[in-house]
Write a protein that holds these residues in place. Structure first.
Motif, short mmCIF file in Angstrom:
data_model
loop_
_atom_site.label_atom_id
_atom_site.label_comp_id
_atom_site.label_asym_id
_atom_site.label_seq_id
_atom_site.Cartn_x
_atom_site.Cartn_y
_atom_site.Cartn_z
N PHE A 25 69.49 14.08 -38.65
CA PHE A 25 68.94 12.75 -38.48
C PHE A 25 70.04 11.78 -38.02
O PHE A 25 69.85 11.00 -37.09
CB PHE A 25 68.32 12.29 -39.80
CG PHE A 25 67.50 11.04 -39.69
CD1 PHE A 25 66.54 10.92 -38.72
CD2 PHE A 25 67.70 10.00 -40.58
CE1 PHE A 25 65.78 9.77 -38.62
CE2 PHE A 25 66.95 8.84 -40.48
CZ PHE A 25 65.99 8.73 -39.50
N GLY A 26 71.19 11.88 -38.68
CA GLY A 26 72.32 11.03 -38.32
C GLY A 26 72.75 11.26 -36.88
O GLY A 26 72.98 10.31 -36.12
N VAL A 36 60.47 11.16 -44.85
CA VAL A 36 61.77 10.86 -45.46
C VAL A 36 62.32 12.13 -46.11
O VAL A 36 61.74 12.61 -47.08
CB VAL A 36 61.62 9.74 -46.52
CG1 VAL A 36 62.94 9.45 -47.18
CG2 VAL A 36 61.06 8.49 -45.90
N PRO A 37 63.41 12.69 -45.59
CA PRO A 37 63.92 13.94 -46.17
C PRO A 37 64.25 13.80 -47.66
O PRO A 37 64.04 14.72 -48.45
CB PRO A 37 65.18 14.25 -45.37
CG PRO A 37 65.13 13.39 -44.17
CD PRO A 37 64.22 12.25 -44.44
N ALA A 38 64.75 12.62 -48.04
CA ALA A 38 65.17 12.42 -49.43
C ALA A 38 64.03 12.66 -50.41
O ALA A 38 64.24 13.12 -51.52
CB ALA A 38 65.72 11.01 -49.62
N ARG A 39 62.82 12.37 -49.98
CA ARG A 39 61.67 12.54 -50.84
C ARG A 39 61.56 13.99 -51.34
O ARG A 39 61.29 14.23 -52.51
CB ARG A 39 60.43 12.16 -50.04
CG ARG A 39 59.17 12.44 -50.75
CD ARG A 39 58.09 12.88 -49.80
NE ARG A 39 57.10 13.59 -50.57
CZ ARG A 39 55.88 13.14 -50.80
NH1 ARG A 39 55.50 12.04 -50.26
NH2 ARG A 39 55.06 13.81 -51.55
N LEU A 92 64.04 20.34 -36.51
CA LEU A 92 63.51 19.32 -35.60
C LEU A 92 64.59 18.31 -35.22
O LEU A 92 64.83 18.06 -34.03
CB LEU A 92 62.34 18.61 -36.29
CG LEU A 92 61.58 17.62 -35.42
CD1 LEU A 92 60.67 18.37 -34.47
CD2 LEU A 92 60.76 16.68 -36.29
N PHE A 93 65.26 17.75 -36.22
CA PHE A 93 66.24 16.71 -35.94
C PHE A 93 67.41 17.26 -35.13
O PHE A 93 67.87 16.63 -34.18
CB PHE A 93 66.77 16.08 -37.24
CG PHE A 93 65.76 15.22 -37.95
CD1 PHE A 93 64.86 14.46 -37.23
CD2 PHE A 93 65.72 15.17 -39.33
CE1 PHE A 93 63.93 13.65 -37.87
CE2 PHE A 93 64.79 14.36 -39.98
CZ PHE A 93 63.89 13.61 -39.25
N ILE A 94 67.89 18.45 -35.53
CA ILE A 94 69.06 18.98 -34.84
C ILE A 94 68.72 19.30 -33.39
O ILE A 94 69.48 18.99 -32.48
CB ILE A 94 69.63 20.21 -35.59
CG1 ILE A 94 70.19 19.74 -36.94
CG2 ILE A 94 70.70 20.90 -34.78
CD1 ILE A 94 70.65 20.84 -37.84
#
Lengths: 377, 373
Positions: free
Chosen positions: A277-278, A327-330, A362-364
């Motif tokens: 994500f970053g 939200v991945p943190a969830r 997905l993000f990568i």
């Protein structure tokens, strides 16, 4: 030279560069090591949702033995710090000035109604501004009265107990210590900071300073670049995680009932999703200032509010719950709560792990495509 | 006159820096508003639709009556009825339900024979706060049920007992949304201002334009003012927008006056600008500035009383929170919104803020000159 040796040579080069960059600017190490420690200490020693020594005013308009006994029960309770006042007017004044959080009031006819009508009211007034605290105080007051009833029963006095009693069990956290619930959540927050914020900044910086083009004209391929960017921060994040778990368990005696292997595998997945994500943010915006804002708005704050870390997700409106799905943190908050308190409950862990894995991929891959496309365009 | 012209020139330059990039223009207005609304809904301690499972071994009119009160409550939502004790662990462990309500086979017999009947409740303690609040709701349901039993003559009071009559002032229905949303604007505007100002000097340092600024005919005081004004303006605008949103969207009562609110927010934003510029003047790169502001923001959010009460902290830490600007504005905002506090009532919150600003702003100005590569 075989392709593999070449790959390793390229990796060694880029890793060396990244490590040097981290070491030259100690602020990233501070984020990975110092900030977690500071936060853990604050959480471990200071922050709790459990109230103790709540200042309350006790007003006895009745001086009978029963009334005095009730007031003594409040005095003895560890949850309350009682202040005895003589009139309700005075107590109201104290409550308005916030010198006390509540008032326990026994009216003048307390004893007479208790023995004549078999039922006497104990009035409890709380300051409702902090609704959560108010509810806890009401709960504690209920508990105090219940112990008094039990005490009288034990002494063999005729007492009307409630017709239906509640026998409660809180599984995994029998004493409902809020620290045991907050510390595992905190680990999620720390990993989010390292994974999203730090990563977003370092890559955006290369674009902004124009050093990214310089890297891209070297024989380094996009995959190498991506791997080289991710690996050091992955390690930093995992170190921060390990450190937090260790401090939480040894210093604050937070239980850890799962297995270390599960913790490592699952937090690696979470770290990858956050890193991805970053990287995606930084590849998409290429300006540090904007990358920083977005990583806070889309990374850090959702991890605090939309993850179930403090506030319960299931009680929120439907659309908030839908937003929280991205939200991945969830997912990791659920994982860490389960690992710490319940153990390796795979039916809970697996769906969360799957969601994290999907997000990581997905993000990568999006970040990878974005970097490539940027260059061609 | 010259002084004013220089300040205006500097301020315009700062505004252009922020506004020229469409992305950076967007991030200081769009996302904060979005966050305010999403978090306004998400940040609540009130439980709704807590999923529960029923294990009723009694299956009598009485047990059904008690259970129907759970179904009638919007706090609870029935997921499944189970038939054996073994399933309890299955439901809780796997998070299929957050609590199990168990009524034993003796329930109705005990009730009619004058023995206390037991309602067993098993709660998932992974979120200890949810567990406690849910137990509180159940306590209330059962208490009401007990009183109705006496009223309907099903059981008789055979000895003296006490009942708890509770009331809560200022917020009769104990809605935690008011408490949270009234303070949320302070938190989000702090994040916006902190990022904006902490990056302002660091960015110029990183690009080397700060040296140009220093050799230009400005004194550090002027640079300081020029750098502060945009942050203050955006901060106040955001914070007032959030206050309006709290009142008109979330229906939080506004019992105070607008001038008091503006004054309190103004003091707070100036303090945060001071902290942001100080962090910025200490940093050589944008990364350092950003991480520095995080080192400031994280503890200040946690120790502000926003989500967990300050009264619960140990005494030494409560004293420590006095140097946290966010703590003061959150208290002030809640007082203004919910209790209608006047300026004199929030004076205790205002002077520490002004004091902090008087310390951080000049220090930042001094650091501009005395820390360069």
């Amino acid at each position: 030279m075989t392709p593999r040796t070449l790959f390793f040579m390229r990796m060694r080069g880029i890793l060396r560069k990244e490590v040097l960059q981290i070491l030259r600017d100690p602020s990233s190490i501070a984020l990975a090591i110092v900030l977690p420690l500071v936060l853990l200490f604050i959480f471990g020693y200071g922050v709790t949702l459990d109230a103790e020594n709540v200042p309350i005013a006790v007003v006895l308009d009745d001086n009978g033995p029963a009334a005095r006994e009730v007031s003594a029960r409040f005095d003895l309770s560890p949850y309350f710090k009682t202040i005895h006042l003589t009139s309700m007017a005075e107590a109201t004044e104290w409550l308005n000035q916030r010198r006390v959080d509540g008032i326990v009031h026994l009216q003048a006819d307390f004893s007479s109604s208790l023995y004549k009508r078999n039922q006497a009211p104990v009035q409890v007034i709380v300051n409702g501004i902090d609704a959560n605290r108010a509810r806890l105080i009401q709960g504690y007051a209920r508990g105090v009265l219940q112990t008094w009833t039990e005490l009288r029963q034990a002494r063999g006095e005729p007492v009307a107990g409630p017709a239906v009693k509640i026998s409660q069990r809180i599984w995994f956290n029998e004493a409902a210590v809020s620290r045991d619930f907050l510390v595992p959540g905190l680990i999620t927050l720390i990993m989010t900071l390292i994974g999203i914020l730090l990563t977003a900044l370092v890559v955006a910086r290369e674009w902004e300073r124009g050093t990214m083009e310089a890297i891209l004209v070297t024989p380094i391929r996009r995959v190498d670049l991506l791997l080289g960017k991710m690996l050091p921060y992955f390690i930093l994040g995992m170190l921060g995680m390990r450190l937090s778990v260790w401090v939480g368990v040894t210093l604050f005696h937070v239980p850890f009932r799962g297995s270390i292997t599960a913790l490592f595998v699952l937090s690696a997945l979470f770290m990858l999703a956050s890193l991805g994500f970053g990287l995606l943010i930084s590849a998409a915006v290429r300006v540090q200032f904007v990358a920083a804002q977005i990583s806070i708005v889309a990374g850090f704050l959702p991890a605090l509010f939309l993850s179930g870390l403090i506030f319960d997700l299931e009680s929120t409106p439907r659309f908030i719950q839908i937003v929280s799905r991205v939200v991945p943190a969830r997912y990791f908050v659920d994982i860490s709560h389960t690992l710490f308190m319940a153990g390796d409950v795979w039916p809970v862990l697996l769906p969360n792990a799957l969601a994290l894995a999907v997000m990581a991929v997905l993000f990568i891959s999006l970040a990878f495509r974005k970097i490539t496309k940027r260059l061609e365009g | 006159m010259d002084f004013v012209r220089r300040i205006i020139a500097l301020t315009i330059k700062e505004f252009i820096m922020i506004m020229k990039d469409p992305k950076s223009r967007f991030v200081i207005i769009g996302p904060p508003l979005f966050q305010f609304f999403v978090f306004g809904y998400a940040a609540t301690y009130d439980l709704k639709n807590v999923r529960y499972t029923v294990f009723d071994e009694s299956r009598t009119a009485e047990s059904r009556q008690l259970l129907s009160r759970f179904e009638g409550s919007e706090n609870f939502e029935l997921t499944k009825t189970i038939l054996s004790e073994k399933e309890i662990a299955f439901m809780i462990d796997r998070e299929k339900a957050r609590l199990v309500v168990h009524i034993g086979p003796e329930f109705s017999r005990d009730l009619h024979n004058g023995r206390p009947a037991t309602l067993q409740v098993i709660v998932d303690g992974r979120n200890s706060n949810v567990a406690l609040i849910a137990l509180g709701y159940i306590g209330r349901i059962v208490e009401q049920y007990n009183q109705d039993l006496v009223k309907n003559g099903v059981v008789s009071m055979d000895g003296p007992g006490v009942v708890l009559v509770d009331r809560s002032w200022f917020n009769a229905n104990l809605q935690s949304r008011w408490f949270i949303v009234s303070a949320l604007g302070g938190l989000i505007s702090m994040v916006v201002v902190m990022i904006l100002t902490s990056l302002s000097v660091a960015r110029e340092r990183e690009f080397g334009t700060f040296d140009q600024l220093l050799v230009a005919p400005f004194n550090p005081g002027e640079i300081l003012i020029g750098k502060s004004l945009p942050g203050m303006l955006f901060g106040i605008t955001d914070a007032l927008l959030f206050a309006a949103g709290a009142v008109y969207w979330f229906g939080v009562p506004f019992r105070g006056t607008v001038p008091t609110l503006v004054l309190a927010l103004g003091c707070f934003i100036i303090t945060i600008v001071g902290v942001g510029l100080l962090v910025s003047s200490l940093s050589m790169t944008m990364q350092q500035a950003l991480l520095g502001s995080f080192v400031f923001m994280m503890p200040s959010v946690i120790l502000s009383g926003f989500a967990t009460p300050i009264e619960n902290m140990p005494h030494w830490l409560q004293i420590g929170t006095l140097i946290n600007p966010l703590r003061h504005i959150i208290t002030a905002l809640r007082d203004i919104f919910l209790e209608g506090a006047s300026v004199s009532m929030i004076w205790h919150q205002l002077w520490p803020l002004v004091l902090m600003a008087c310390f951080t702003l000049p220090l930042a100005g001094w650091m501009f000159r005395h820390r360069s590569q």
